[in-house]
Design an enzyme around this catalytic site. Structure first.
Site, mmCIF file in Angstrom:
data_model
loop_
_atom_site.group_PDB
_atom_site.id
_atom_site.type_symbol
_atom_site.label_atom_id
_atom_site.label_comp_id
_atom_site.label_asym_id
_atom_site.label_seq_id
_atom_site.Cartn_x
_atom_site.Cartn_y
_atom_site.Cartn_z
ATOM 1 C CD GLN A 152 37.499 41.882 75.877
ATOM 2 O OE1 GLN A 152 38.178 42.617 75.178
ATOM 3 N NE2 GLN A 152 36.240 41.602 75.606
ATOM 4 C CE1 TYR A 161 36.194 36.564 74.468
ATOM 5 C CE2 TYR A 161 38.068 37.966 73.923
ATOM 6 C CZ TYR A 161 36.822 37.795 74.504
ATOM 7 O OH TYR A 161 36.209 38.850 75.139
ATOM 8 N NE ARG A 166 41.815 31.640 67.449
ATOM 9 C CZ ARG A 166 41.362 31.858 68.677
ATOM 10 N NH1 ARG A 166 40.441 32.787 68.883
ATOM 11 N NH2 ARG A 166 41.796 31.140 69.694
ATOM 12 C CB CYS A 178 30.188 34.391 73.264
ATOM 13 S SG CYS A 178 30.153 36.147 73.661
#
Length: 384
Positions: free
Chosen positions: A190, A195, A202, A328
């Site tokens: 994806q 990402y 994170r 996002c």
């Protein structure tokens, strides 16, 4: 080179830093087809160089506000500047070129150790493909590259493109991020395989949570937020995503790092209601959905989705829990998230404070004058 004349409104926007002009803002052109272009206002004043695509709603995109020859030397300097902007970043996987943010509209390049993923997103940038690919291989010397153009964007831009794999590219590339190892699939994964824009967030979130926390990772994708919590804080993670491939990739990433989790393949909206019926409670909840609003017309439906996710997350939050809420989409703004969180706090009778804010990491620059470059935003809430 084509000469494109813009309306007063579009010209004023470009003078203030905006990097697009829409089809209905073009007054006249010398050529009617896809072309490199010099951009002028209605009084004949030079504005910028860029390209023109009459097949696209965004008809004009800007490279430079100085007169420049759009050739190999121009793109070499642009790529070198983009690489230099990442010099402060210590990472094995990061974005090298972020389209308009690097004044290379329609080009996205991500590096995963010795391999790169190159995505064209506009027909205009595709005109310069040969120079771009040649220069990237000359400068970066990758072992291989994936070159792609999203099918949805191809239709918008009026082009056709077949994915290319140059050199040898492994199915999975292992890279380290803040001491955690991830496996990226840059061929079929994806987005561009991972990402990368959430790297900073994170790390920030992992520093807040207590050891052995009950952690709910919604829209977990390949496992980023939950894996940080499991690896760094021995958190008990429930990872939820509707995609079977995402769940499989997340499991692999957990196994690589010697961690475990409860993996759930379900629609997140439905599963939140299951958790409420089970009276589950969590110390940390991450709500990081895909883009619900790719244009302004989709915003109202997107806000309904965010409301559902937020109010149900607040109902599942234990006392003194953390909820991280992300958008996002450019069209769902910070004020929207805060308004939704405030309404959810009132409905659930919780005192909610904002502990931190989140934005995309520095390899996805947010540039002044072009607000579309600030797309990722989020808040860390503490609930009492």
């Amino acid at each position: 080179m084509n000469r494109v004349v813009l309306s007063k409104k579009a010209s004023a926007g470009i003078k203030e830093g905006f990097l697009w002009a829409y089809k209905n803002e073009v007054i006249s052109t010398l050529e009617n087809g896809l072309s490199a272009a010099e951009i002028y206002d209605d009084k004949g004043e030079f504005l910028a160089v860029g390209y023109y695509n009459p097949a696209s709603v965004i008809a004009v995109r800007i490279f430079d506000r100085k007169r420049s020859t759009l050739g190999r030397d121009f793109f070499r300097q642009s790529l070198l500047k983009a690489i230099k902007r990442r010099s402060l970043l210590n990472a094995e996987a990061y974005r090298i070129v972020n389209s308009e943010s690097d004044l290379l509209p329609g080009l996205v390049v991500d590096r995963y150790k010795d391999y790169i993923r190159i995505d064209f997103t506009t027909a205009g940038m595709l005109m310069f493909k040969d120079d771009i690919l040649s220069l990237l291989f000359e400068i970066l010397k990758p072992g291989g590259a994936v070159v792609d153009f999203d099918e949805r964007l191809q239709k918008k831009e009026g082009v056709e493109f077949e994915r290319e794999i140059l050199g040898e590219v492994p199915k999975k590339i292992l890279f380290k991020e803040n001491s955690i190892v991830f496996a990226a699939d840059i061929i079929d994964g994806q987005k561009s395989g991972f990402y990368l824009d959430q790297r900073r967030n994170r790390r920030i979130l992992s520093e807040y949570i207590a050891p052995r926390s009950e952690f709910l990772d919604l829209f977990c994708n390949t496992g980023g937020f939950g894996l940080y919590a499991a690896k760094k804080k021995d958190a008990r993670v429930t990872a939820v995503d509707i995609s079977q491939k995402a769940i499989e990739d997340a499991k692999e990433n957990y196994e690589i790092n010697g961690c475990g989790a409860e993996f759930v393949r379900e629609n997140v909206f439905d599963y939140l209601r299951v958790l409420r019926k089970e009276k589950r409670r969590f110390n940390v909840i991450v709500v990081d959905p895909p883009s619900f609003a790719k244009n302004s017309a989709q915003k109202r439906a997107a806000l309904r989705g965010f409301w559902d996710l937020t109010v149900n997350s607040f109902k599942l939050a234990a006392k003194e829990a953390f909820v991280a809420l992300f958008s996002c989409s450019y069209h769902v703004e910070e004020k929207d998230l805060l308004q939704i969180a405030n309404r959810a706090a009132l409905q659930t009778n919780r005192k909610v404070s904002v502990l931190d804010t989140f934005y995309q990491d520095i390899d996805h620059p947010w540039i002044l004058g072009f607000d579309y470059s600030k797309y990722l935003k989020g808040f860390l809430f503490r609930l009492e």
